[in-house]
Design a protein around this motif. Sequence first.
Motif, PDB file in Angstrom:
ATOM      1  N   ASN A 155       0.840  -1.195   0.000  1.00 21.87           N
ATOM      2  CA  ASN A 155       0.000   0.000   0.000  1.00 21.87           C
ATOM      3  C   ASN A 155       0.882   1.255   0.000  1.00 21.87           C
ATOM      4  O   ASN A 155       1.154   1.841   1.041  1.00 21.87           O
ATOM      5  CB  ASN A 155      -0.939  -0.020   1.208  1.00 21.87           C
ATOM      6  N   ASP A 156       1.305   1.644  -1.195  1.00 21.14           N
ATOM      7  CA  ASP A 156       2.201   2.793  -1.307  1.00 21.14           C
ATOM      8  C   ASP A 156       1.518   4.094  -0.888  1.00 21.14           C
ATOM      9  O   ASP A 156       2.175   4.988  -0.351  1.00 21.14           O
ATOM     10  CB  ASP A 156       2.784   2.908  -2.719  1.00 21.14           C
ATOM     11  N   LEU A 157       0.209   4.198  -1.098  1.00 21.76           N
ATOM     12  CA  LEU A 157      -0.496   5.421  -0.697  1.00 21.76           C
ATOM     13  C   LEU A 157      -0.475   5.593   0.824  1.00 21.76           C
ATOM     14  O   LEU A 157      -0.269   6.694   1.330  1.00 21.76           O
ATOM     15  CB  LEU A 157      -1.937   5.410  -1.206  1.00 21.76           C
ATOM     16  N   LEU A 158      -0.678   4.505   1.544  1.00 18.97           N
ATOM     17  CA  LEU A 158      -0.624   4.565   2.998  1.00 18.97           C
ATOM     18  C   LEU A 158       0.797   4.887   3.460  1.00 18.97           C
ATOM     19  O   LEU A 158       0.992   5.746   4.322  1.00 18.97           O
ATOM     20  CB  LEU A 158      -1.095   3.235   3.608  1.00 18.97           C
ATOM     21  N   LEU A 159       1.756   4.235   2.869  1.00 16.21           N
ATOM     22  CA  LEU A 159       3.155   4.478   3.232  1.00 16.21           C
ATOM     23  C   LEU A 159       3.545   5.939   2.983  1.00 16.21           C
ATOM     24  O   LEU A 159       4.285   6.533   3.758  1.00 16.21           O
ATOM     25  CB  LEU A 159       4.064   3.538   2.433  1.00 16.21           C
ATOM     26  N   ALA A 160       2.995   6.529   1.935  1.00 25.15           N
ATOM     27  CA  ALA A 160       3.334   7.908   1.589  1.00 25.15           C
ATOM     28  C   ALA A 160       2.607   8.942   2.426  1.00 25.15           C
ATOM     29  O   ALA A 160       3.081  10.073   2.565  1.00 25.15           O
ATOM     30  CB  ALA A 160       3.025   8.153   0.105  1.00 25.15           C
ATOM     31  N   SER A 161       1.465   8.555   3.018  1.00 31.25           N
ATOM     32  CA  SER A 161       0.643   9.582   3.678  1.00 31.25           C
ATOM     33  C   SER A 161       0.355   9.342   5.156  1.00 31.25           C
ATOM     34  O   SER A 161      -0.175  10.233   5.821  1.00 31.25           O
ATOM     35  CB  SER A 161      -0.686   9.715   2.931  1.00 31.25           C
ATOM     36  N   ASP A 162       0.676   8.189   5.670  1.00 30.30           N
ATOM     37  CA  ASP A 162       0.342   7.865   7.064  1.00 30.30           C
ATOM     38  C   ASP A 162       1.033   8.841   8.011  1.00 30.30           C
ATOM     39  O   ASP A 162       2.258   8.964   8.018  1.00 30.30           O
ATOM     40  CB  ASP A 162       0.771   6.428   7.374  1.00 30.30           C
ATOM     41  N   SER A 163       0.239   9.536   8.800  1.00 27.22           N
ATOM     42  CA  SER A 163       0.797  10.538   9.723  1.00 27.22           C
ATOM     43  C   SER A 163       1.694   9.902  10.789  1.00 27.22           C
ATOM     44  O   SER A 163       2.581  10.570  11.318  1.00 27.22           O
ATOM     45  CB  SER A 163      -0.328  11.341  10.384  1.00 27.22           C
ATOM     46  N   ASP A 164       1.471   8.625  11.088  1.00 23.97           N
ATOM     47  CA  ASP A 164       2.348   7.942  12.048  1.00 23.97           C
ATOM     48  C   ASP A 164       3.803   7.939  11.581  1.00 23.97           C
ATOM     49  O   ASP A 164       4.720   7.891  12.395  1.00 23.97           O
ATOM     50  CB  ASP A 164       1.908   6.487  12.255  1.00 23.97           C
ATOM     51  N   LEU A 165       4.002   7.976  10.275  1.00 20.12           N
ATOM     52  CA  LEU A 165       5.359   7.873   9.723  1.00 20.12           C
ATOM     53  C   LEU A 165       6.031   9.230   9.518  1.00 20.12           C
ATOM     54  O   LEU A 165       7.163   9.292   9.048  1.00 20.12           O
ATOM     55  CB  LEU A 165       5.320   7.090   8.410  1.00 20.12           C
ATOM     56  N   GLU A 166       5.351  10.305   9.872  1.00 20.57           N
ATOM     57  CA  GLU A 166       5.903  11.643   9.667  1.00 20.57           C
ATOM     58  C   GLU A 166       7.283  11.826  10.317  1.00 20.57           C
ATOM     59  O   GLU A 166       8.174  12.424   9.705  1.00 20.57           O
ATOM     60  CB  GLU A 166       4.924  12.712  10.146  1.00 20.57           C
ATOM     61  N   PRO A 167       7.499  11.331  11.541  1.00 24.62           N
ATOM     62  CA  PRO A 167       8.841  11.467  12.119  1.00 24.62           C
ATOM     63  C   PRO A 167       9.927  10.796  11.269  1.00 24.62           C
ATOM     64  O   PRO A 167      11.064  11.284  11.228  1.00 24.62           O
ATOM     65  CB  PRO A 167       8.715  10.797  13.494  1.00 24.62           C
TER      66      PRO A 167
END
Length: 187
Positions: A155-167
């Motif tokens: 799921n590249d869209l989730l990987l690109a936009s998931d706020s959990d991954l912002e750090p």
Amino acid sequence: EKEEAIKTLKKALIVQPNNIALLSNISSTLAELDKFAEALTFIVRAIAVEPADAELLARYAVILSRSGDTNKATAQFKQALDLNAHDRYTLGSFGTHLLSLDEPEKSLEYIEKALSMDPNSGPDLYNRACALVRLGRLDEAMKSLSSAVLSGFSNDLLLASDSDLEPLRSDLIFGPQLDQLLIELRE
């Protein structure tokens, strides 16, 4: 495409009205389309056929969680775990639910139990990474994300936009690594 799949599954349900797999699949597909009320009707029908099935109760809890009924979802997850404390789907899903409640330590505990049963579960590895990011363990999180992609998480869209991954995205070291993962997913 999913709407057509639902229609096909509903037609099959006419012939087999108590088929748990059909009921569960229709429910899951409806939930993916954010049609939670309708999804709940099908999963409740499946549970009526097989009330002691921990995975069905967990699927019910997932829909409740996604629809915003977090208290009822938590109670359903606990009921599912009481029935089967070693169901991988229930453990991983409860971990994801706990992450949505901003309980990353508890979340990580359940996700890692699920991963002990299937260390190559892409979704569980992804959710493990999210929990680790929230705990400030960025190096471990990046390794878990890489493992998720290697295990089939796509799921590249989730990987690109998931706020959990912002750090990770904003980190000088891990940001480029995350960008590289996205490139690999999109190739």
